[in-house]
Design an enzyme around this catalytic site. Sequence first.
Site, PDB file in Angstrom:
ATOM      1  N   GLU A   1       4.417  -6.434   1.440  1.00 31.66           N
ATOM      2  CA  GLU A   1       4.061  -6.867   0.052  1.00 31.66           C
ATOM      3  C   GLU A   1       3.450  -5.587  -0.651  1.00 31.66           C
ATOM      4  O   GLU A   1       2.367  -5.264  -1.317  1.00 31.66           O
ATOM      5  CB  GLU A   1       2.332  -7.250   0.354  1.00 31.66           C
ATOM      6  CG  GLU A   1       2.901  -8.983   0.923  1.00 31.66           C
ATOM      7  CD  GLU A   1       1.300  -9.130   1.685  1.00 31.66           C
ATOM      8  OE1 GLU A   1       1.009 -10.327   2.071  1.00 31.66           O
ATOM      9  OE2 GLU A   1       0.131  -9.052   1.494  1.00 31.66           O
ATOM     10  N   PRO A   2       5.008  -5.179  -1.451  1.00 31.67           N
ATOM     11  CA  PRO A   2       4.215  -4.227  -2.004  1.00 31.67           C
ATOM     12  C   PRO A   2       4.312  -4.235  -3.441  1.00 31.67           C
ATOM     13  O   PRO A   2       4.424  -5.769  -3.917  1.00 31.67           O
ATOM     14  CB  PRO A   2       5.825  -2.877  -2.329  1.00 31.67           C
ATOM     15  CG  PRO A   2       6.861  -4.746  -2.033  1.00 31.67           C
ATOM     16  CD  PRO A   2       5.830  -5.282  -1.149  1.00 31.67           C
TER      17      PRO A   2
ATOM     18  N   GLY B   1       0.434  -1.388  -0.101  1.00 34.03           N
ATOM     19  CA  GLY B   1       0.103  -0.293   0.015  1.00 34.03           C
ATOM     20  C   GLY B   1       0.708   1.535   0.166  1.00 34.03           C
ATOM     21  O   GLY B   1      -0.075   2.363   0.014  1.00 34.03           O
TER      22      GLY B   1
ATOM     23  N   TYR C   1      -2.363  -1.547 -11.909  1.00 33.70           N
ATOM     24  CA  TYR C   1      -3.165  -1.675 -12.255  1.00 33.70           C
ATOM     25  C   TYR C   1      -3.695  -1.074 -13.115  1.00 33.70           C
ATOM     26  O   TYR C   1      -4.472  -0.054 -13.693  1.00 33.70           O
ATOM     27  CB  TYR C   1      -3.776  -0.737 -10.939  1.00 33.70           C
ATOM     28  CG  TYR C   1      -3.102  -1.983  -9.837  1.00 33.70           C
ATOM     29  CD1 TYR C   1      -3.696  -3.057  -9.215  1.00 33.70           C
ATOM     30  CD2 TYR C   1      -3.010  -1.217  -8.753  1.00 33.70           C
ATOM     31  CE1 TYR C   1      -3.777  -3.527  -8.038  1.00 33.70           C
ATOM     32  CE2 TYR C   1      -2.446  -1.840  -7.461  1.00 33.70           C
ATOM     33  CZ  TYR C   1      -2.187  -2.829  -7.537  1.00 33.70           C
ATOM     34  OH  TYR C   1      -2.278  -3.420  -6.115  1.00 33.70           O
TER      35      TYR C   1
ATOM     36  N   ARG D   1      -7.797   2.873 -14.409  1.00 27.97           N
ATOM     37  CA  ARG D   1      -7.861   3.995 -13.396  1.00 27.97           C
ATOM     38  C   ARG D   1      -8.617   5.549 -13.369  1.00 27.97           C
ATOM     39  O   ARG D   1      -9.258   5.621 -11.953  1.00 27.97           O
ATOM     40  CB  ARG D   1      -6.823   3.744 -12.775  1.00 27.97           C
ATOM     41  CG  ARG D   1      -6.201   1.947 -12.458  1.00 27.97           C
ATOM     42  CD  ARG D   1      -4.398   2.104 -12.035  1.00 27.97           C
ATOM     43  NE  ARG D   1      -4.966   2.806 -10.270  1.00 27.97           N
ATOM     44  CZ  ARG D   1      -4.042   3.931 -10.059  1.00 27.97           C
ATOM     45  NH1 ARG D   1      -4.106   4.839 -10.875  1.00 27.97           N
ATOM     46  NH2 ARG D   1      -4.729   4.433  -8.506  1.00 27.97           N
TER      47      ARG D   1
ATOM     48  N   ARG E   1       2.215  -1.867  -5.643  1.00 31.07           N
ATOM     49  CA  ARG E   1       2.251  -0.174  -6.760  1.00 31.07           C
ATOM     50  C   ARG E   1       3.260   0.019  -6.821  1.00 31.07           C
ATOM     51  O   ARG E   1       4.444   0.432  -7.855  1.00 31.07           O
ATOM     52  CB  ARG E   1       1.292   0.336  -5.976  1.00 31.07           C
ATOM     53  CG  ARG E   1       0.638   1.643  -6.837  1.00 31.07           C
ATOM     54  CD  ARG E   1      -0.363   3.094  -6.042  1.00 31.07           C
ATOM     55  NE  ARG E   1      -1.198   1.723  -5.854  1.00 31.07           N
ATOM     56  CZ  ARG E   1      -2.063   2.387  -5.905  1.00 31.07           C
ATOM     57  NH1 ARG E   1      -2.513   2.696  -7.191  1.00 31.07           N
ATOM     58  NH2 ARG E   1      -3.886   1.623  -5.782  1.00 31.07           N
TER      59      ARG E   1
ATOM     60  N   CYS F   1     -16.589   3.547 -26.564  1.00 25.32           N
ATOM     61  CA  CYS F   1     -17.489   4.541 -26.779  1.00 25.32           C
ATOM     62  C   CYS F   1     -18.027   4.847 -25.275  1.00 25.32           C
ATOM     63  O   CYS F   1     -18.984   3.996 -24.955  1.00 25.32           O
ATOM     64  CB  CYS F   1     -18.076   3.721 -27.416  1.00 25.32           C
ATOM     65  SG  CYS F   1     -17.426   3.122 -29.296  1.00 25.32           S
ATOM     66  N   GLU F   2     -17.722   5.740 -24.687  1.00 26.99           N
ATOM     67  CA  GLU F   2     -17.880   6.194 -23.343  1.00 26.99           C
ATOM     68  C   GLU F   2     -17.059   7.827 -22.825  1.00 26.99           C
ATOM     69  O   GLU F   2     -16.489   8.069 -23.442  1.00 26.99           O
ATOM     70  CB  GLU F   2     -17.097   5.102 -22.296  1.00 26.99           C
ATOM     71  CG  GLU F   2     -17.809   3.817 -22.244  1.00 26.99           C
ATOM     72  CD  GLU F   2     -19.065   3.588 -21.441  1.00 26.99           C
ATOM     73  OE1 GLU F   2     -19.381   4.210 -20.667  1.00 26.99           O
ATOM     74  OE2 GLU F   2     -19.568   2.612 -21.801  1.00 26.99           O
TER      75      GLU F   2
HETATM   76  C1  LIG Z   1      -3.176  -5.522  -3.425  1.00 23.37           C
HETATM   77  C2  LIG Z   1      -2.990  -6.261  -2.145  1.00 23.37           C
HETATM   78  C3  LIG Z   1      -1.156  -5.991  -1.659  1.00 23.37           C
HETATM   79  C4  LIG Z   1      -0.946  -4.104  -2.796  1.00 23.37           C
HETATM   80  O1  LIG Z   1      -0.872  -2.976  -2.459  1.00 23.37           O
HETATM   81  P1  LIG Z   1      -0.268  -1.954  -3.334  1.00 23.37           P
HETATM   82  O2  LIG Z   1      -0.859  -1.234  -2.591  1.00 23.37           O
HETATM   83  O3  LIG Z   1      -0.456  -2.102  -4.934  1.00 23.37           O
HETATM   84  O4  LIG Z   1       1.030  -2.012  -2.670  1.00 23.37           O
HETATM   85  C5  LIG Z   1      -0.581  -5.625  -0.926  1.00 23.37           C
HETATM   86  N1  LIG Z   1      -1.069  -7.274  -0.140  1.00 23.37           N
HETATM   87  C6  LIG Z   1      -2.540  -7.510  -0.310  1.00 23.37           C
HETATM   88  C7  LIG Z   1      -2.790  -8.501   0.664  1.00 23.37           C
HETATM   89  C8  LIG Z   1      -3.052  -7.022  -1.319  1.00 23.37           C
HETATM   90  O5  LIG Z   1      -4.393  -7.326  -1.612  1.00 23.37           O
END
Ligand SMILES: *Cc1c(COP(=O)(O)O)cnc(C)c1O
Length: 434
Positions: A291-292, A249, A391, A331, A294, A362-363
């Site tokens: 867990e990166p 996140g 994403y 997005r 993005r 077409c939106e």
């Molecule tokens: C989507 C997700 C992430 C990654 O989030 P980012 O905002 O892309 O870093 C990490 N862990 C879990 C469980 C997720 O669902």
Amino acid sequence: MTDLIKPADINAAGHLQIGGVDALDLAHKYGTPLVVYDVDKIRATFRAFKRVFEEEKVPYAVSYASKAFCAIAIYQVINEEGGHVDVVSGGELATAKAAGFPMDRVSFHGNNKSPEELAMAVDSGVGVIILDNFHEIDLLSAILKEKGKWAKVMLRVTPGISAHTNEYIQTGQVDSKFGFDLGSGQADRALEQVLADERMDLLGAHAHIGSQIFDVRGFVGCADKLASLGKHWQDKYGYAIKVLNVGGGFGIRYTEADQPLPPEEFVRAIIKEVKADCQQAGLPLPEIWIEPGRSLVGQAGYNLYTIGSRKDLPGYESYVAVDGGMGDNIRPALYQAKYEAVLAKDPAAKAAERVNLVGKYCESGDILIKDCPLPKTEPGDVVAMLATGAYGYSMASNYNRNPRPAVVFAEGGQDRLVVKRESYEDLIHLDLKY
Ligand SMILES: *Cc1c(COP(=O)(O)O)cnc(C)c1O
């Protein structure tokens, strides 16, 4: 010039370069719309994450959340870097397998994994299955029993933190579809159930509070909640957490207005909090996993488009249309996400006007960038939308039966096609005559 573009991003010809390759050459060689990744950037960010853990002397895993961009080639790169990956579906797991990614470094997430997906995870020998709800504990338990197998698991909890972000992408608050609630005792019941199952080996707890978060307090609060949970489980059950997984996140720069911390600084703050909490509680320091998604691939990605038609109406902002749009990047339409764009032939050119940069779908909502400052443009000019790597392609669709774009990896002055452009035959290959 936008400060998202650095002098090093411009080559001797004055063109945008990506991974040392001229963006105009890429557009001509592979056609547009085209997704290009600067693989040097992905590796540099990955190594920066690892370095913090090594400096802080903490056992760790950096697990790429592959839903941000999923393709065989990215699993190969993460494997080369010694990373872990998160998958959230049988399809992502199959892709990781096809890439030869070591299954013991795969974490399987999801709030509604099917029996087939769970069986696939068990048969593949994934490193850990992150359990999200009681239904899933029961399903997995039955599958393990039937197959006579064992599995490492973690429990996903909702820490009750509302990270300051777009409400569609926040997940850590109590009222969420993800994970076991902490306050009501759900997490304790889940723990009891898992500890009682001899076929499950519980590694620890996981939380993911949301996405595109800029405020480090959300992460520190999450780390604190997880460490407190570890203390509570130790005191009440004598269970010692081995892994504390704080999710991803970390926010990135889409536009000049975004000013996040360098991603590794979020991690440093998390590590310090966990260390302090564990020391205070007299707990051994667990492994810390992040867990990166993005933050690893977002700013490394570029969408190249060719400009076509234009509509001018006195008193209104003009519309400049490109050959892609919401099918390759939903997005802006989905989240009102903001981006910047430059001309590939002259990314440093001064803006001459503000236009609506729109797609070909077409939106009316198919607007890639509202009120976008651009130099004078002509049909045939190639524009590069910046920071599109997360994403974008992974959410691409065939709306209007447009083929999905090709994906190219560029690194050290070399480019390589890693996902082919869809053909019209690809588009109809599942259709059957009636
Ligand atoms: C989507 C997700 C992430 C990654 O989030 P980012 O905002 O892309 O870093 C990490 N862990 C879990 C469980 C997720 O669902």
